[in-house]
Scaffold this active site. Structure first.
Site, mmCIF file in Angstrom:
data_model
loop_
_atom_site.group_PDB
_atom_site.id
_atom_site.type_symbol
_atom_site.label_atom_id
_atom_site.label_comp_id
_atom_site.label_asym_id
_atom_site.label_seq_id
_atom_site.Cartn_x
_atom_site.Cartn_y
_atom_site.Cartn_z
ATOM 1 N N TYR A 141 0.820 -1.214 0.000
ATOM 2 C CA TYR A 141 0.000 0.000 0.000
ATOM 3 C C TYR A 141 0.858 1.269 0.000
ATOM 4 C CZ TYR A 141 -4.158 -2.832 1.032
ATOM 5 O OH TYR A 141 -5.186 -3.746 0.981
ATOM 6 N N LYS A 192 3.005 -15.422 1.914
ATOM 7 C CA LYS A 192 2.919 -16.142 0.641
ATOM 8 C C LYS A 192 4.361 -16.422 0.235
ATOM 9 C CE LYS A 192 0.426 -17.697 -2.833
ATOM 10 N NZ LYS A 192 -0.482 -18.852 -2.712
ATOM 11 N N ASP A 224 -3.618 -17.967 1.222
ATOM 12 C CA ASP A 224 -4.798 -18.583 0.605
ATOM 13 C C ASP A 224 -5.390 -19.649 1.532
ATOM 14 O OD1 ASP A 224 -2.358 -19.765 0.113
ATOM 15 O OD2 ASP A 224 -2.877 -20.550 -1.859
ATOM 16 N N ASP A 248 -5.594 -6.589 5.727
ATOM 17 C CA ASP A 248 -6.777 -5.813 5.351
ATOM 18 C C ASP A 248 -7.910 -6.770 4.978
ATOM 19 O OD1 ASP A 248 -8.435 -3.799 4.527
ATOM 20 O OD2 ASP A 248 -7.295 -3.251 2.747
ATOM 21 N N ASP A 252 -11.295 -8.286 7.643
ATOM 22 C CA ASP A 252 -12.706 -8.090 7.307
ATOM 23 C C ASP A 252 -13.443 -9.425 7.263
ATOM 24 O OD1 ASP A 252 -12.567 -5.369 7.167
ATOM 25 O OD2 ASP A 252 -13.498 -5.232 5.187
#
Ligand code: NAD
Length: 369
Positions: A141, A192, A224, A248, A252
Protein backbone atom coordinates in the site's frame (compact mmCIF):
# COMPACT_ATOMS: atom_id res chain seq x y z
CA UNK A 1 -0.03 10.54 36.80
CA UNK A 2 -3.19 11.69 35.04
CA UNK A 3 -3.41 10.25 31.53
CA UNK A 4 -4.89 12.19 28.63
CA UNK A 5 -7.45 10.73 26.25
CA UNK A 6 -8.37 12.65 23.12
CA UNK A 7 -11.96 12.05 22.04
CA UNK A 8 -12.69 12.43 18.31
CA UNK A 9 -16.42 11.82 17.66
CA UNK A 10 -16.20 12.39 13.87
CA UNK A 11 -19.23 12.11 11.59
CA UNK A 12 -22.53 10.26 11.14
CA UNK A 13 -23.22 8.00 14.11
CA UNK A 14 -19.76 8.88 15.52
CA UNK A 15 -20.99 11.49 18.03
CA UNK A 16 -23.86 9.23 19.21
CA UNK A 17 -21.75 6.15 19.92
CA UNK A 18 -18.81 8.10 21.34
CA UNK A 19 -21.16 9.80 23.83
CA UNK A 20 -21.95 6.37 25.28
CA UNK A 21 -18.27 5.43 25.49
CA UNK A 22 -17.60 8.70 27.32
CA UNK A 23 -20.32 7.81 29.86
CA UNK A 24 -18.41 4.59 30.56
CA UNK A 25 -15.12 6.47 30.99
CA UNK A 26 -16.77 9.00 33.32
CA UNK A 27 -18.21 6.23 35.49
CA UNK A 28 -14.80 4.54 35.73
CA UNK A 29 -13.28 7.88 36.65
CA UNK A 30 -15.80 8.65 39.34
CA UNK A 31 -16.35 5.19 40.78
CA UNK A 32 -13.29 3.08 40.04
CA UNK A 33 -10.23 5.32 40.39
CA UNK A 34 -9.44 5.77 36.69
CA UNK A 35 -7.15 8.81 36.55
CA UNK A 36 -7.82 10.35 33.14
CA UNK A 37 -8.48 13.72 31.59
CA UNK A 38 -10.70 13.83 28.50
CA UNK A 39 -10.28 16.33 25.69
CA UNK A 40 -12.36 16.59 22.52
CA UNK A 41 -11.52 17.72 18.99
CA UNK A 42 -12.81 17.63 15.41
CA UNK A 43 -11.85 15.20 12.66
CA UNK A 44 -13.28 14.13 9.30
CA UNK A 45 -16.20 15.90 7.65
CA UNK A 46 -17.05 17.79 10.84
CA UNK A 47 -13.52 19.23 10.89
CA UNK A 48 -13.72 20.11 7.20
CA UNK A 49 -16.94 22.06 7.80
CA UNK A 50 -15.51 23.94 10.78
CA UNK A 51 -11.89 24.42 9.75
CA UNK A 52 -11.56 23.54 6.05
CA UNK A 53 -9.43 20.43 6.73
CA UNK A 54 -10.31 16.84 7.73
CA UNK A 55 -7.37 16.94 10.15
CA UNK A 56 -6.75 20.43 11.52
CA UNK A 57 -3.27 21.13 12.95
CA UNK A 58 -4.81 21.59 16.37
CA UNK A 59 -6.36 18.10 16.33
CA UNK A 60 -3.09 16.44 15.33
CA UNK A 61 -1.21 18.40 18.01
CA UNK A 62 -3.72 17.30 20.68
CA UNK A 63 -3.45 13.69 19.45
CA UNK A 64 0.34 13.84 19.76
CA UNK A 65 0.07 15.12 23.33
CA UNK A 66 -2.51 12.52 24.37
CA UNK A 67 -1.71 9.06 25.74
CA UNK A 68 -4.49 7.58 23.63
CA UNK A 69 -7.12 8.61 21.09
CA UNK A 70 -10.71 7.35 20.93
CA UNK A 71 -12.32 7.83 17.53
CA UNK A 72 -15.96 7.34 16.46
CA UNK A 73 -16.06 7.21 12.66
CA UNK A 74 -15.59 9.58 9.75
CA UNK A 75 -17.17 10.09 6.33
CA UNK A 76 -20.50 10.52 4.64
CA UNK A 77 -22.10 11.17 1.24
CA UNK A 78 -21.93 14.92 1.80
CA UNK A 79 -18.13 14.91 1.40
CA UNK A 80 -17.70 12.24 -1.28
CA UNK A 81 -17.28 14.78 -4.09
CA UNK A 82 -14.41 16.64 -2.41
CA UNK A 83 -10.81 16.49 -3.61
CA UNK A 84 -9.07 13.42 -2.23
CA UNK A 85 -6.93 15.49 0.14
CA UNK A 86 -10.01 17.07 1.74
CA UNK A 87 -12.08 13.92 2.18
CA UNK A 88 -12.87 12.83 5.75
CA UNK A 89 -10.90 9.57 5.36
CA UNK A 90 -7.72 11.62 4.90
CA UNK A 91 -8.15 12.66 8.52
CA UNK A 92 -7.77 9.04 9.58
CA UNK A 93 -4.75 8.40 7.37
CA UNK A 94 -3.16 11.62 8.64
CA UNK A 95 -3.63 10.52 12.24
CA UNK A 96 -2.14 7.09 11.55
CA UNK A 97 0.88 8.58 9.81
CA UNK A 98 1.26 11.49 12.25
CA UNK A 99 1.23 9.19 15.28
CA UNK A 100 3.35 6.45 13.66
CA UNK A 101 0.67 3.80 14.21
CA UNK A 102 2.17 0.72 12.56
CA UNK A 103 0.24 -2.10 14.23
CA UNK A 104 -3.45 -2.68 13.74
CA UNK A 105 -5.08 -5.05 16.22
CA UNK A 106 -8.43 -6.38 15.10
CA UNK A 107 -10.07 -8.88 17.43
CA UNK A 108 -12.83 -11.10 16.15
CA UNK A 109 -14.63 -12.22 19.24
CA UNK A 110 -18.08 -13.55 19.46
CA UNK A 111 -20.07 -13.11 22.62
CA UNK A 112 -21.77 -16.50 23.03
CA UNK A 113 -25.14 -14.73 23.36
CA UNK A 114 -24.80 -13.61 19.71
CA UNK A 115 -23.69 -16.87 18.06
CA UNK A 116 -26.94 -16.93 16.10
CA UNK A 117 -26.06 -13.65 14.35
CA UNK A 118 -23.21 -15.21 12.33
CA UNK A 119 -23.74 -16.49 8.81
CA UNK A 120 -21.68 -19.53 9.84
CA UNK A 121 -23.10 -22.40 11.89
CA UNK A 122 -23.24 -21.51 15.60
CA UNK A 123 -20.98 -24.45 16.57
CA UNK A 124 -18.24 -23.21 14.21
CA UNK A 125 -18.15 -19.72 15.72
CA UNK A 126 -19.50 -19.95 19.29
CA UNK A 127 -16.71 -18.86 21.62
CA UNK A 128 -14.57 -17.48 18.79
CA UNK A 129 -11.82 -15.20 20.14
CA UNK A 130 -9.03 -14.46 17.68
CA UNK A 131 -6.83 -11.45 17.13
CA UNK A 132 -5.47 -10.29 13.81
CA UNK A 133 -2.31 -8.18 14.02
CA UNK A 134 -1.95 -6.31 10.72
CA UNK A 135 1.08 -4.28 9.67
CA UNK A 136 -0.35 -0.84 8.90
CA UNK A 137 2.25 1.54 7.50
CA UNK A 138 4.29 -0.53 5.02
CA UNK A 139 3.96 -3.18 2.34
CA UNK A 140 2.35 -2.84 -1.06
CA UNK A 141 0.00 0.00 0.00
CA UNK A 142 2.98 2.32 0.48
CA UNK A 143 5.81 0.74 -1.57
CA UNK A 144 7.56 2.74 -4.31
CA UNK A 145 7.71 2.80 -7.26
CA UNK A 146 4.01 2.78 -7.99
CA UNK A 147 1.78 4.17 -10.68
CA UNK A 148 0.33 3.63 -14.13
CA UNK A 149 2.72 4.01 -17.07
CA UNK A 150 2.40 3.90 -20.84
CA UNK A 151 4.46 1.20 -22.57
CA UNK A 152 6.22 1.57 -25.92
CA UNK A 153 3.28 0.00 -27.76
CA UNK A 154 0.86 2.51 -26.17
CA UNK A 155 -0.66 0.00 -23.76
CA UNK A 156 -0.95 1.14 -20.13
CA UNK A 157 0.55 -0.86 -17.26
CA UNK A 158 -0.27 -0.52 -13.56
CA UNK A 159 2.39 -1.38 -10.99
CA UNK A 160 2.93 -1.41 -7.23
CA UNK A 161 5.80 -2.57 -5.05
CA UNK A 162 5.65 -4.99 -2.15
CA UNK A 163 8.51 -4.09 0.15
CA UNK A 164 9.33 -4.76 3.83
CA UNK A 165 12.52 -4.04 5.72
CA UNK A 166 13.64 -6.53 8.39
CA UNK A 167 13.11 -3.89 11.10
CA UNK A 168 9.49 -3.35 10.00
CA UNK A 169 8.80 -7.08 10.10
CA UNK A 170 10.46 -7.40 13.48
CA UNK A 171 8.47 -4.63 15.18
CA UNK A 172 5.10 -5.97 14.02
CA UNK A 173 6.25 -9.48 14.95
CA UNK A 174 7.05 -8.34 18.47
CA UNK A 175 3.56 -6.84 18.85
CA UNK A 176 2.08 -10.21 17.83
CA UNK A 177 4.26 -12.24 20.21
CA UNK A 178 3.57 -9.85 23.12
CA UNK A 179 -0.16 -9.97 22.35
CA UNK A 180 -0.12 -13.78 22.31
CA UNK A 181 1.56 -13.78 25.71
CA UNK A 182 -1.51 -12.05 27.15
CA UNK A 183 -3.79 -14.54 25.42
CA UNK A 184 -3.51 -18.25 24.58
CA UNK A 185 0.19 -18.11 23.61
CA UNK A 186 -0.06 -18.98 19.89
CA UNK A 187 0.98 -16.92 16.85
CA UNK A 188 0.20 -17.90 13.26
CA UNK A 189 2.23 -15.85 10.79
CA UNK A 190 0.48 -15.52 7.43
CA UNK A 191 2.53 -15.02 4.24
CA UNK A 192 2.92 -16.14 0.64
CA UNK A 193 6.53 -17.25 1.02
CA UNK A 194 6.22 -19.83 -1.76
CA UNK A 195 5.71 -17.06 -4.34
CA UNK A 196 6.82 -13.69 -2.92
CA UNK A 197 10.45 -13.14 -1.87
CA UNK A 198 9.36 -10.28 0.35
CA UNK A 199 7.29 -12.62 2.48
CA UNK A 200 10.03 -15.26 2.37
CA UNK A 201 12.00 -12.69 4.36
CA UNK A 202 8.91 -12.11 6.52
CA UNK A 203 8.82 -15.81 7.42
CA UNK A 204 12.55 -15.89 8.13
CA UNK A 205 12.34 -12.89 10.50
CA UNK A 206 9.31 -14.30 12.33
CA UNK A 207 11.10 -17.60 12.82
CA UNK A 208 14.18 -15.81 14.19
CA UNK A 209 12.02 -13.71 16.56
CA UNK A 210 10.33 -16.79 17.97
CA UNK A 211 13.58 -17.63 19.81
CA UNK A 212 12.95 -14.57 22.04
CA UNK A 213 9.51 -15.88 22.98
CA UNK A 214 9.94 -19.52 24.01
CA UNK A 215 6.58 -19.39 25.80
CA UNK A 216 4.74 -18.64 22.52
CA UNK A 217 4.14 -21.26 19.81
CA UNK A 218 4.76 -19.98 16.27
CA UNK A 219 3.26 -21.52 13.14
CA UNK A 220 3.21 -20.33 9.50
CA UNK A 221 0.41 -20.44 6.95
CA UNK A 222 0.06 -19.33 3.33
CA UNK A 223 -2.54 -16.60 2.93
CA UNK A 224 -4.80 -18.58 0.61
CA UNK A 225 -4.98 -21.42 3.12
CA UNK A 226 -5.51 -18.91 5.96
CA UNK A 227 -8.56 -17.48 4.20
CA UNK A 228 -9.96 -20.98 3.83
CA UNK A 229 -9.19 -21.98 7.43
CA UNK A 230 -10.83 -18.81 8.75
CA UNK A 231 -14.20 -19.91 7.47
CA UNK A 232 -13.61 -23.66 7.93
CA UNK A 233 -12.38 -23.75 11.53
CA UNK A 234 -11.74 -20.23 12.88
CA UNK A 235 -11.35 -21.35 16.48
CA UNK A 236 -7.96 -22.92 15.67
CA UNK A 237 -6.40 -19.42 15.73
CA UNK A 238 -5.26 -17.29 18.65
CA UNK A 239 -3.15 -14.46 17.15
CA UNK A 240 -2.60 -14.09 13.38
CA UNK A 241 0.10 -11.68 12.21
CA UNK A 242 0.39 -10.56 8.62
CA UNK A 243 1.24 -7.88 6.08
CA UNK A 244 -0.78 -4.76 5.38
CA UNK A 245 -2.73 -6.06 2.38
CA UNK A 246 -3.26 -9.63 3.60
CA UNK A 247 -4.36 -8.23 6.97
CA UNK A 248 -6.78 -5.81 5.35
CA UNK A 249 -8.59 -8.67 3.66
CA UNK A 250 -8.37 -11.33 6.37
CA UNK A 251 -9.51 -8.98 9.15
CA UNK A 252 -12.71 -8.09 7.31
CA UNK A 253 -13.34 -11.76 6.68
CA UNK A 254 -12.74 -12.54 10.38
CA UNK A 255 -15.00 -9.68 11.45
CA UNK A 256 -17.89 -11.06 9.45
CA UNK A 257 -17.56 -14.43 11.21
CA UNK A 258 -19.05 -12.70 14.23
CA UNK A 259 -22.11 -11.48 12.37
CA UNK A 260 -22.25 -7.89 13.56
CA UNK A 261 -19.89 -5.07 12.76
CA UNK A 262 -21.57 -3.07 15.51
CA UNK A 263 -19.76 -5.21 18.11
CA UNK A 264 -16.10 -5.09 17.04
CA UNK A 265 -13.42 -2.76 18.38
CA UNK A 266 -9.93 -2.13 17.00
CA UNK A 267 -6.63 -0.61 18.03
CA UNK A 268 -3.82 1.00 16.05
CA UNK A 269 -0.61 1.12 18.04
CA UNK A 270 2.64 3.03 17.78
CA UNK A 271 6.09 2.32 19.16
CA UNK A 272 5.64 4.07 22.49
CA UNK A 273 2.41 2.38 23.55
CA UNK A 274 0.33 5.24 22.24
CA UNK A 275 -2.68 4.12 20.31
CA UNK A 276 -5.82 5.10 18.47
CA UNK A 277 -8.93 3.07 19.24
CA UNK A 278 -12.08 2.88 17.16
CA UNK A 279 -14.94 0.61 16.17
CA UNK A 280 -14.28 -1.22 12.89
CA UNK A 281 -17.49 0.07 11.32
CA UNK A 282 -17.94 3.37 9.51
CA UNK A 283 -20.15 6.39 10.12
CA UNK A 284 -23.36 4.59 9.04
CA UNK A 285 -25.03 7.65 7.45
CA UNK A 286 -28.16 5.55 6.81
CA UNK A 287 -28.98 5.45 10.54
CA UNK A 288 -27.21 8.59 11.81
CA UNK A 289 -29.24 10.83 14.10
CA UNK A 290 -31.87 8.16 14.82
CA UNK A 291 -30.50 6.97 18.16
CA UNK A 292 -30.48 3.33 17.02
CA UNK A 293 -26.75 2.67 16.41
CA UNK A 294 -25.00 0.01 18.44
CA UNK A 295 -22.48 1.69 20.79
CA UNK A 296 -20.87 -1.57 21.99
CA UNK A 297 -17.99 -1.62 19.46
CA UNK A 298 -16.98 1.83 20.68
CA UNK A 299 -17.39 0.87 24.34
CA UNK A 300 -15.26 -2.26 23.71
CA UNK A 301 -12.70 0.03 22.02
CA UNK A 302 -12.44 1.84 25.37
CA UNK A 303 -11.60 -1.52 26.95
CA UNK A 304 -8.79 -2.04 24.42
CA UNK A 305 -7.58 1.52 25.09
CA UNK A 306 -7.38 0.88 28.81
CA UNK A 307 -5.56 -2.42 28.34
CA UNK A 308 -3.03 -1.43 25.66
CA UNK A 309 -2.26 2.26 26.28
CA UNK A 310 -3.12 2.85 29.95
CA UNK A 311 -2.11 -0.51 31.44
CA UNK A 312 -5.53 -0.80 33.13
CA UNK A 313 -6.28 -4.41 32.25
CA UNK A 314 -8.55 -4.93 35.26
CA UNK A 315 -10.84 -2.04 34.31
CA UNK A 316 -10.83 -3.28 30.70
CA UNK A 317 -12.04 -6.64 32.01
CA UNK A 318 -14.75 -4.85 33.96
CA UNK A 319 -16.07 -3.18 30.79
CA UNK A 320 -16.08 -6.47 28.86
CA UNK A 321 -17.86 -8.23 31.71
CA UNK A 322 -20.43 -5.40 31.84
CA UNK A 323 -21.13 -5.79 28.11
CA UNK A 324 -21.58 -9.54 28.65
CA UNK A 325 -23.99 -8.86 31.50
CA UNK A 326 -26.11 -6.53 29.37
CA UNK A 327 -26.28 -9.10 26.56
CA UNK A 328 -27.21 -11.77 29.11
CA UNK A 329 -30.07 -9.53 30.21
CA UNK A 330 -31.40 -9.69 26.63
CA UNK A 331 -30.80 -6.08 25.59
CA UNK A 332 -30.11 -5.65 21.86
CA UNK A 333 -29.77 -2.73 19.47
CA UNK A 334 -31.52 -3.13 16.11
CA UNK A 335 -28.46 -4.62 14.34
CA UNK A 336 -28.24 -7.60 16.71
CA UNK A 337 -31.90 -7.87 17.62
CA UNK A 338 -33.53 -11.32 17.40
CA UNK A 339 -36.96 -12.53 18.48
CA UNK A 340 -37.21 -12.95 22.25
CA UNK A 341 -34.72 -10.19 23.06
CA UNK A 342 -35.49 -6.57 24.00
CA UNK A 343 -34.76 -3.91 21.42
CA UNK A 344 -33.12 -0.78 22.83
CA UNK A 345 -31.65 2.42 21.43
CA UNK A 346 -28.09 3.75 21.57
CA UNK A 347 -28.42 5.67 24.84
CA UNK A 348 -30.34 2.94 26.65
CA UNK A 349 -27.64 0.41 25.71
CA UNK A 350 -24.91 2.77 26.94
CA UNK A 351 -26.75 3.44 30.21
CA UNK A 352 -27.22 -0.30 30.78
CA UNK A 353 -23.47 -0.91 30.40
CA UNK A 354 -22.72 1.92 32.85
CA UNK A 355 -25.11 0.38 35.40
CA UNK A 356 -23.60 -3.08 34.85
CA UNK A 357 -20.09 -1.73 35.61
CA UNK A 358 -21.11 -1.67 39.27
CA UNK A 359 -22.57 -5.17 39.17
CA UNK A 360 -19.65 -7.18 37.73
CA UNK A 361 -16.20 -7.96 39.03
CA UNK A 362 -13.04 -7.22 37.07
CA UNK A 363 -11.99 -10.84 36.95
CA UNK A 364 -15.28 -11.84 35.34
CA UNK A 365 -14.19 -10.15 32.08
CA UNK A 366 -13.44 -13.28 30.05
CA UNK A 367 -12.10 -11.57 26.96
CA UNK A 368 -8.62 -10.21 26.36
CA UNK A 369 -8.60 -8.40 23.02
P1 NAD B 1 -20.60 1.45 7.58
O1 NAD B 1 -19.79 0.57 8.45
O2 NAD B 1 -20.73 2.87 8.01
O3 NAD B 1 -22.08 0.85 7.45
C1 NAD B 1 -22.35 -0.42 6.89
C2 NAD B 1 -23.73 -0.93 7.42
O4 NAD B 1 -23.59 -1.30 8.79
C3 NAD B 1 -24.81 0.15 7.37
O5 NAD B 1 -26.03 -0.45 7.05
C4 NAD B 1 -24.86 0.68 8.79
O6 NAD B 1 -26.11 1.18 9.17
C5 NAD B 1 -24.47 -0.55 9.61
N1 NAD B 1 -23.77 -0.18 10.84
C6 NAD B 1 -22.49 0.29 10.93
N2 NAD B 1 -22.17 0.55 12.20
C7 NAD B 1 -23.28 0.26 12.94
C8 NAD B 1 -23.58 0.33 14.33
N3 NAD B 1 -22.70 0.76 15.24
N4 NAD B 1 -24.80 -0.05 14.73
C9 NAD B 1 -25.70 -0.50 13.86
N5 NAD B 1 -25.48 -0.60 12.54
C10 NAD B 1 -24.29 -0.23 12.07
O7 NAD B 1 -19.97 1.34 6.12
P2 NAD B 1 -20.34 2.15 4.78
O8 NAD B 1 -21.81 2.34 4.69
O9 NAD B 1 -19.62 1.43 3.71
O10 NAD B 1 -19.64 3.56 4.93
C11 NAD B 1 -20.31 4.73 5.41
C12 NAD B 1 -19.30 5.86 5.57
O11 NAD B 1 -18.35 5.50 6.59
C13 NAD B 1 -18.48 6.13 4.30
O12 NAD B 1 -18.31 7.51 4.19
C14 NAD B 1 -17.15 5.44 4.58
O13 NAD B 1 -16.09 6.05 3.90
C15 NAD B 1 -17.03 5.65 6.06
N6 NAD B 1 -16.16 4.66 6.76
C16 NAD B 1 -15.42 5.14 7.80
C17 NAD B 1 -14.64 4.27 8.53
C18 NAD B 1 -13.90 4.82 9.71
O14 NAD B 1 -14.17 5.92 10.14
N7 NAD B 1 -12.96 4.09 10.26
C19 NAD B 1 -14.62 2.90 8.24
C20 NAD B 1 -15.42 2.43 7.17
C21 NAD B 1 -16.20 3.33 6.45
Amino acid sequence: MTKKILILPGDGIGPEIVAEAVKVLERLRQGFGLDVELEQALVGGAAYEAAGSPLPEETLALARQADAVLLGAVGGPKWEGLDRELRPERGLLGLRAGLGLFANLRPALLFPQLAGASTLKAEVVAGLDLMIVRELTGGIYFGEPRGIRVLGNGEREGFNTLVYRESEIERIGRVAFETARRRAGRVCSVDKANVLECTELWREVMTRLAADYPDVALSHMYVDNAAMQLVREPKQFDVMVTTNMFGDILSDCAAMLTGSIGMLPSASLGADGKGMYEPIHGSAPDIAGQGVANPLATILSVAMLLRHSLDEGALAGRIEAAVGRVLDAGLRTADIHTPGTRRVGTAEMGDAVVTALDEVSESSGERRP
